[in-house]
Design a protein around this motif. Structure first.
Motif, mmCIF file in Angstrom:
data_model
loop_
_atom_site.group_PDB
_atom_site.id
_atom_site.type_symbol
_atom_site.label_atom_id
_atom_site.label_comp_id
_atom_site.label_asym_id
_atom_site.label_seq_id
_atom_site.Cartn_x
_atom_site.Cartn_y
_atom_site.Cartn_z
ATOM 1 N N GLN A 71 -64.488 15.030 18.661
ATOM 2 C CA GLN A 71 -64.183 15.581 17.340
ATOM 3 C C GLN A 71 -65.383 16.379 16.829
ATOM 4 N N ALA A 72 -65.168 17.662 16.542
ATOM 5 C CA ALA A 72 -66.201 18.509 15.915
ATOM 6 C C ALA A 72 -67.495 18.549 16.712
ATOM 7 N N GLY A 73 -67.401 18.572 18.040
ATOM 8 C CA GLY A 73 -68.579 18.701 18.877
ATOM 9 C C GLY A 73 -69.127 17.359 19.338
ATOM 10 N N LEU A 74 -69.937 17.409 20.403
ATOM 11 C CA LEU A 74 -70.459 16.180 21.006
ATOM 12 C C LEU A 74 -71.418 15.442 20.077
ATOM 13 N N ARG A 75 -72.306 16.179 19.407
ATOM 14 C CA ARG A 75 -73.285 15.509 18.546
ATOM 15 C C ARG A 75 -72.595 14.750 17.412
ATOM 16 N N LYS A 76 -71.628 15.357 16.766
ATOM 17 C CA LYS A 76 -70.901 14.685 15.690
ATOM 18 C C LYS A 76 -70.135 13.478 16.230
ATOM 19 N N THR A 77 -69.546 13.612 17.418
ATOM 20 C CA THR A 77 -68.828 12.492 18.043
ATOM 21 C C THR A 77 -69.786 11.339 18.330
ATOM 22 N N PHE A 78 -70.988 11.672 18.846
ATOM 23 C CA PHE A 78 -71.989 10.641 19.137
ATOM 24 C C PHE A 78 -72.375 9.887 17.867
ATOM 25 N N LEU A 79 -72.679 10.599 16.809
ATOM 26 C CA LEU A 79 -73.107 9.964 15.562
ATOM 27 C C LEU A 79 -71.989 9.110 14.965
ATOM 28 N N GLN B 161 -66.550 14.470 28.903
ATOM 29 C CA GLN B 161 -65.968 15.295 29.951
ATOM 30 C C GLN B 161 -64.698 15.940 29.407
ATOM 31 N N GLY B 162 -64.572 17.250 29.594
ATOM 32 C CA GLY B 162 -63.375 17.924 29.107
ATOM 33 C C GLY B 162 -63.241 17.791 27.604
ATOM 34 N N ARG B 163 -62.150 17.152 27.190
ATOM 35 C CA ARG B 163 -61.897 16.999 25.753
ATOM 36 C C ARG B 163 -62.034 15.563 25.269
ATOM 37 N N ARG B 164 -62.586 14.684 26.128
ATOM 38 C CA ARG B 164 -62.679 13.266 25.737
ATOM 39 C C ARG B 164 -64.093 12.737 25.971
ATOM 40 N N ALA B 165 -64.401 11.621 25.322
ATOM 41 C CA ALA B 165 -65.722 10.999 25.434
ATOM 42 C C ALA B 165 -65.566 9.485 25.476
ATOM 43 N N ASP C 87 -62.505 21.429 30.470
ATOM 44 C CA ASP C 87 -63.354 22.167 29.537
ATOM 45 C C ASP C 87 -64.815 21.735 29.704
ATOM 46 N N LYS C 88 -65.732 22.692 29.806
ATOM 47 C CA LYS C 88 -67.145 22.354 29.916
ATOM 48 C C LYS C 88 -67.708 22.040 28.542
ATOM 49 N N ILE C 89 -68.407 20.907 28.456
ATOM 50 C CA ILE C 89 -68.997 20.500 27.183
ATOM 51 C C ILE C 89 -70.228 21.358 26.907
ATOM 52 N N ILE C 90 -70.251 22.029 25.775
ATOM 53 C CA ILE C 90 -71.417 22.817 25.373
ATOM 54 C C ILE C 90 -72.408 21.895 24.660
ATOM 55 N N PRO C 91 -73.629 21.730 25.192
ATOM 56 C CA PRO C 91 -74.581 20.796 24.584
ATOM 57 C C PRO C 91 -75.032 21.217 23.187
ATOM 58 N N PHE C 92 -75.208 22.514 22.980
ATOM 59 C CA PHE C 92 -75.625 23.031 21.674
ATOM 60 C C PHE C 92 -75.442 24.535 21.694
ATOM 61 N N THR C 93 -75.404 25.127 20.530
ATOM 62 C CA THR C 93 -75.282 26.579 20.422
ATOM 63 C C THR C 93 -76.619 27.177 20.016
#
Length: 466
Positions: free
Chosen positions: A226-234, A294-298, A331-337
Motif C-alpha cells: 500500500q502506497a509504496g514499500l516504505r509506507k507498507t513497512f512502517l 515481490q510484485g504487488r505483495r509483501a 512488478d519490480k519493486i522500486i526502492p525509492f524515487t
C-alpha cells in the motif's frame, strides 16, 4: 565494612574441582546478566558485577557436580557443606523454597562465612528441574552489597529456561502463511496460530561461560503493498511490533535487493523492551522487522533475538534469498524515487586521539575532524564537498555534475570522478530530521548485513538540511 580477600573465591573454585577428578560443567542454564562478566574456574562458573567498588566482594559461583544428588533439599545441603569446606558457615535464617515459572524448584539459605577472623555474607542454593540439578553459591562482603545485587541475581534465576517474549499475537493477514521458503540449517519451523515460527537456540550446546542465544522469526501471511514499500513497512512495524514492544528507534527502513529480485526492507532495535507485563530477558534483547516485497505483495517477518551475534547474518540471508511469494506478480519493486532522496544532505564526525609515551606523556595529536555534504538538486545536478582537518593539515575536495538513481544505488557523475554509493535506507523523523544511509565507500558494492543493519563501519548517515 569488613573486607574479604578476593583470592578466597578462587580457592573455593579450585576446591570444587580436584585436578585428579575433574567435575563436569553445571547443568544450570545460567545467562550472564547485562553488566556482569563470567569465566570458567576449574569447572566452576564464576560471575561478578563489573561495577563493584574497590574493597567490595560479590561473586556468584556455579560449580559442576560429580554425581546426581536427587532432591532439592539434598542439593541445598551439598551447597552448605561446600561453603563449610572453606570456612565456618553459620545460617542466619531458616531455609526458604519456591518454584520459578519455567519449573525450577529451589531452596535457599543465607548466613555468615567466617575464616581466619574475617567474615563474609554467604548464600547457598540448591536447584532442580526434572533430571537437571545444580547448586549456586554467593559470597559478599556485606549485607548491603548482597542486597544491591539481589534483584539482578533473582532475575537471572527466574530466566533459566524462560522463553523469549513473543509478539502477542501478531495481527493476522488475509489467510494462511503463503511465503515459500527454505528454513535455514539448524532452525525449526512450527505453525502457530496462522503464522509460522522459525526458531534457533544454542541452549543445548553452549558452555557455562557462553551466553544463551535465542533467535525467533514469526512469518505472517502476505498482504498487498500500500502506497509504496516504505509506507507498507512502517504500517507493519506499527501493527506488529508496537502492541508487544516498546521500541526506541525511528525505523528507516534499511533496504537490500535479494537474489530472487525481491526487495527486503528491514530494521532492528537493540533497545526494545517487552510490554504487557512480560519481563525482558537479560543480555542483548532485540526486536526487528523484515518485509519481503515481490510484485504487488509483501510478507512481514517479525524478528525476536536474544544475544544475537554476527553468525545470524548467514541464516537470515539464506532464508531471504530463498523466499518467494506465489501469485504476487512480476512488478519490480522500486526502492525509492529521485524525488524522495533529492535535497541537501550533510554529515560529520570527530575522532579524538593522542600519541603518548610509555610513561603517559602526550607527545602528539592525532585528532581528526571530517565532514561531507552533497546537494541533490531536482534538475539532477549535484554539488559535493568534503573536508578533513587534522593537526596542522586541512584536506578538501569539491565536485559537481549530474546525479541519477540505479535501483538501490546513487550515482554521482562529477567532473573529477564518478562516485557510486549503495543507498542502504532513508527515512524521516518528524521530531528530528530526514536521514539518508549511504555506503561508507563510494566505489564499494557491499550489501548491508541483515543481522546488523545499524552496525558500526557499515554506513554513513546523512542528515537533511530543512
Amino acid at each position: 565494612m569488613i573486607t574479604f580477600p578476593i583470592h578466597v573465591l578462587l580457592v573455593l573454585g579450585a576446591f570444587l574441582a580436584p585436578v585428579q577428578d575433574a567435575k563436569p560443567r553445571t547443568e544450570l542454564p545460567i545467562q550472564t546478566p547485562t553488566g556482569w562478566e563470567s569465566r570458567d574456574q576449574d569447572s566452576t562458573l564464576l560471575l561478578t558485577p563489573k561495577d563493584l567498588a574497590a574493597g567490595q566482594v560479590y561473586a556468584v559461583l556455579v560449580p559442576g557436580l560429580m554425581q546426581k544428588v536427587g532432591t532439592v533439599r539434598k542439593l541445598l545441603e551439598v551447597a552448605k557443606a561446600t561453603l563449610g569446606q572453606v570456612g565456618e558457615f553459620k545460617p542466619a535464617n531458616e531455609r526458604a523454597g519456591a518454584k520459578t515459572d519455567p519449573g525450577w524448584e529451589f531452596e535457599v539459605v543465607i548466613g555468615t562465612l567466617k575464616k581466619g577472623g574475617k567474615d563474609l555474607m554467604a548464600q547457598a542454593m540448591g536447584l532442580r528441574k526434572g533430571d537437571k540439578e545444580g547448586i549456586i553459591l554467593i559470597l559478599s562482603d556485606s549485607v548491603a552489597t548482597l542486597q544491591k545485587y539481589a534483584e539482578t541475581f533473582n532475575a537471572m534465576v527466574r530466566l533459566m529456561d524462560a522463553p523469549l517474549p513473543a509478539s502477542a499475537p501478531p495481527a493476522a493477514g488475509a489467510g494462511a502463511v503463503d511465503l515459500v521458503y527454505t528454513a535455514p540449517d539448524g532452525w525449526t519451523a512450527k505453525p502457530q496460530g496462522g503464522t509460522v515460527l522459525l526458531s534457533w537456540s544454542n541452549e543445548s550446546s553452549k558452555g557455562p561461560s557462553d551466553s544463551l542465544r535465542k533467535y525467533q522469526l514469526i512469518i505472517l501471511p502476505s498482504q498487498p503493498i500500500q502506497a509504496g514499500l516504505r509506507k507498507t513497512f512502517l504500517d507493519f512495524w506499527d501493527a506488529q511490533l508496537k502492541p508487544a514492544f516498546e521500541t526506541s528507534i525511528m525505523p528507516l527502513p534499511m533496504l537490500r535487493r535479494l537474489k530472487s529480485g525481491a526487495l527486503c526492507a528491514f530494521d532492528i532495535d537493540d533497545g526494545a523492551k517487552a510490554k504487557n507485563g512480560q519481563e525482558t530477558p537479560g543480555g542483548l534483547f532485540s526486536v526487528g522487522l523484515y518485509v519481503v516485497a515481490q510484485g504487488r505483495r509483501a510478507v512481514p517477518i517479525v524478528g525476536i533475538f536474544l544475544n544475537r551475534i554476527r553468525e545470524i547474518d548467514a541464516p537470515l540471508l539464506a532464508l531471504m534469498d530463498s523466499a518467494r511469494i506465489p501469485k504476487a506478480g512480476d512488478d519490480k519493486i522500486i526502492p525509492f524515487t529521485q524525488a524522495e532522496i533529492a535535497g541537501d544532505w550533510v554529515e560529520s564526525s570527530l575522532s579524538m586521539a593522542n600519541y603518548v609515551t610509555a610513561s603517559g606523556k602526550v607527545v602528539g595529536d592525532a585528532s581528526l575532524f571530517t565532514g561531507s555534504g552533497v546537494t541533490l538538486n531536482p534538475d539532477q545536478t549535484f554539488k559535493y564537498h568534503f573536508v578533513a582537518v587534522g593537526r596542522g593539515t586541512t584536506i578538501t575536495a569539491d565536485d559537481q555534475g549530474k546525479w541519477s538513481v540505479d535501483d538501490t544505488h546513487l550515482i554521482l557523475e562529477g567532473k573529477a570522478r564518478t562516485r557510486r554509493y549503495v543507498v542502504y535506507g532513508f527515512g524521516k523523523d518528524p521530531k528530528v530530521a530526514s536521514f539518508l544511509a549511504l555506503s561508507m565507500s563510494f566505489d564499494a558494492d557491499a550489501p548491508l548485513d541483515l543481522g546488523f543493519p545499524r552496525g558500526s563501519f557499515q554506513s554513513t548517515i546523512f542528515k537533511k538540511k530543512e
